[in-house]
Design an enzyme around this catalytic site. Structure first.
Site, PDB file in Angstrom:
ATOM      1  N   ASP A  29       0.863  -1.186   0.000  1.00  0.00           N
ATOM      2  CA  ASP A  29       0.000   0.000   0.000  1.00  0.00           C
ATOM      3  C   ASP A  29       0.901   1.238   0.000  1.00  0.00           C
ATOM      4  O   ASP A  29       1.861   1.328   0.766  1.00  0.00           O
ATOM      5  CB  ASP A  29      -0.908  -0.013   1.241  1.00  0.00           C
ATOM      6  CG  ASP A  29      -2.041   0.994   1.123  1.00  0.00           C
ATOM      7  OD1 ASP A  29      -3.202   0.573   1.126  1.00  0.00           O
ATOM      8  OD2 ASP A  29      -1.752   2.211   1.030  1.00  0.00           O
ATOM      9  N   ILE A  30       0.584   2.168  -0.872  1.00  0.00           N
ATOM     10  CA  ILE A  30       1.412   3.359  -1.064  1.00  0.00           C
ATOM     11  C   ILE A  30       1.296   4.340   0.116  1.00  0.00           C
ATOM     12  O   ILE A  30       2.175   5.193   0.312  1.00  0.00           O
ATOM     13  CB  ILE A  30       1.029   4.049  -2.411  1.00  0.00           C
ATOM     14  CG1 ILE A  30       2.166   4.887  -2.959  1.00  0.00           C
ATOM     15  CG2 ILE A  30      -0.246   4.837  -2.307  1.00  0.00           C
ATOM     16  CD1 ILE A  30       3.295   4.089  -3.494  1.00  0.00           C
ATOM     17  N   HIS A  93      -9.904  -5.657  -2.837  1.00  0.00           N
ATOM     18  CA  HIS A  93      -8.555  -5.848  -2.302  1.00  0.00           C
ATOM     19  C   HIS A  93      -8.626  -6.157  -0.821  1.00  0.00           C
ATOM     20  O   HIS A  93      -9.465  -5.613  -0.103  1.00  0.00           O
ATOM     21  CB  HIS A  93      -7.661  -4.628  -2.561  1.00  0.00           C
ATOM     22  CG  HIS A  93      -8.252  -3.317  -2.152  1.00  0.00           C
ATOM     23  ND1 HIS A  93      -9.225  -2.670  -2.895  1.00  0.00           N
ATOM     24  CD2 HIS A  93      -8.025  -2.530  -1.081  1.00  0.00           C
ATOM     25  CE1 HIS A  93      -9.558  -1.544  -2.291  1.00  0.00           C
ATOM     26  NE2 HIS A  93      -8.848  -1.442  -1.173  1.00  0.00           N
ATOM     27  N   HIS A  95      -6.651  -5.830   2.625  1.00  0.00           N
ATOM     28  CA  HIS A  95      -5.544  -5.157   3.316  1.00  0.00           C
ATOM     29  C   HIS A  95      -4.938  -6.135   4.321  1.00  0.00           C
ATOM     30  O   HIS A  95      -5.661  -6.671   5.173  1.00  0.00           O
ATOM     31  CB  HIS A  95      -6.062  -3.967   4.133  1.00  0.00           C
ATOM     32  CG  HIS A  95      -6.586  -2.812   3.348  1.00  0.00           C
ATOM     33  ND1 HIS A  95      -5.823  -1.698   3.074  1.00  0.00           N
ATOM     34  CD2 HIS A  95      -7.798  -2.569   2.801  1.00  0.00           C
ATOM     35  CE1 HIS A  95      -6.550  -0.813   2.394  1.00  0.00           C
ATOM     36  NE2 HIS A  95      -7.762  -1.319   2.216  1.00  0.00           N
TER      37      HIS A  95
HETATM   38  P1  AMP Z   1      -9.898   1.397   0.247  1.00  0.00           P
HETATM   39  O1  AMP Z   1     -10.440   1.396  -1.152  1.00  0.00           O
HETATM   40  O2  AMP Z   1     -10.698   2.275   1.175  1.00  0.00           O
HETATM   41  O3  AMP Z   1      -9.727   0.005   0.806  1.00  0.00           O
HETATM   42  O4  AMP Z   1      -8.451   2.072   0.192  1.00  0.00           O
HETATM   43  C1  AMP Z   1      -7.609   1.906  -0.933  1.00  0.00           C
HETATM   44  C2  AMP Z   1      -6.189   1.698  -0.488  1.00  0.00           C
HETATM   45  O5  AMP Z   1      -5.385   1.609  -1.654  1.00  0.00           O
HETATM   46  C3  AMP Z   1      -5.605   2.830   0.371  1.00  0.00           C
HETATM   47  O6  AMP Z   1      -5.016   2.252   1.547  1.00  0.00           O
HETATM   48  C4  AMP Z   1      -4.566   3.475  -0.531  1.00  0.00           C
HETATM   49  O7  AMP Z   1      -3.438   3.956   0.171  1.00  0.00           O
HETATM   50  C5  AMP Z   1      -4.203   2.339  -1.459  1.00  0.00           C
HETATM   51  N1  AMP Z   1      -3.745   2.770  -2.789  1.00  0.00           N
HETATM   52  C6  AMP Z   1      -4.354   3.642  -3.621  1.00  0.00           C
HETATM   53  N2  AMP Z   1      -3.653   3.780  -4.761  1.00  0.00           N
HETATM   54  C7  AMP Z   1      -2.580   2.973  -4.649  1.00  0.00           C
HETATM   55  C8  AMP Z   1      -1.471   2.669  -5.493  1.00  0.00           C
HETATM   56  N3  AMP Z   1      -1.333   3.236  -6.706  1.00  0.00           N
HETATM   57  N4  AMP Z   1      -0.539   1.801  -5.047  1.00  0.00           N
HETATM   58  C9  AMP Z   1      -0.672   1.222  -3.836  1.00  0.00           C
HETATM   59  N5  AMP Z   1      -1.686   1.463  -2.996  1.00  0.00           N
HETATM   60  C10 AMP Z   1      -2.636   2.330  -3.387  1.00  0.00           C
END
Ligand code: AMP
Length: 129
Positions: A29-30, A93, A95
């Site tokens: 996660d970024i 996804h 986490h």
């Molecule tokens: P959620 O959709 O609420 O589960 O959150 C999306 C997650 O994806 C967040 O924790 C972001 O930090 C992560 N995220 C969004 N874009 C990217 C990316 N390009 N690379 C890695 N993680 C990402």
């Protein structure tokens, strides 16, 4: 329109890849809650986790379990927590978050890593998957 995760899967935008199989990818996660925070994503784009069919759902959980075990062996923590949200990115996804404190699950307690730390971490976890 393709999700940002589909763009990662298609190699259109970069990620810190941890592991991959024919149906899934795992990357860091970024904007991590904790060092090692990893996302496990099915390559076939689906919005909500419980809309996956039974096979796709259980395949995702099997893949996530493998990554979580490697993560726990790599990053010191009390345990690896799992969460599914999807309010920001509408592409399923899981986490996986190394936990030392309940705050690590809140998504309001963030850590910052530099490029070298992201690369080394992704490689170290991936080596154990
Ligand atoms: P959620 O959709 O609420 O589960 O959150 C999306 C997650 O994806 C967040 O924790 C972001 O930090 C992560 N995220 C969004 N874009 C990217 C990316 N390009 N690379 C890695 N993680 C990402």
């Amino acid at each position: 329109m393709a999700s940002i995760f589909t763009k990662i899967i298609n190699g259109e935008i970069p990620c810190y890849k941890v592991a991959e199989d024919d149906k899934h990818i795992a990357f860091l996660d970024i904007n991590p809650n904790a060092k090692g925070h990893t996302l496990c994503v099915p390559k076939e784009e689906e919005n909500k986790v419980f809309d996956l069919n039974k096979e796709a759902y259980s395949d995702l959980m099997d893949f996530s379990r493998k990554v979580a075990i490697a993560l726990e062996q790599t990053v010191p923590c009390k345990r690896v927590g799992m969460s599914v949200i999807g309010l920001e990115v509408p592409h399923v996804h899981v986490h996986l978050i190394p936990l030392n404190d309940m705050r690590d699950m809140t998504f309001q307690h963030k850590v910052s890593l530099n490029e070298k730390e992201f690369v080394e971490l992704a490689d170290a976890i991936g080596a154990k998957v």
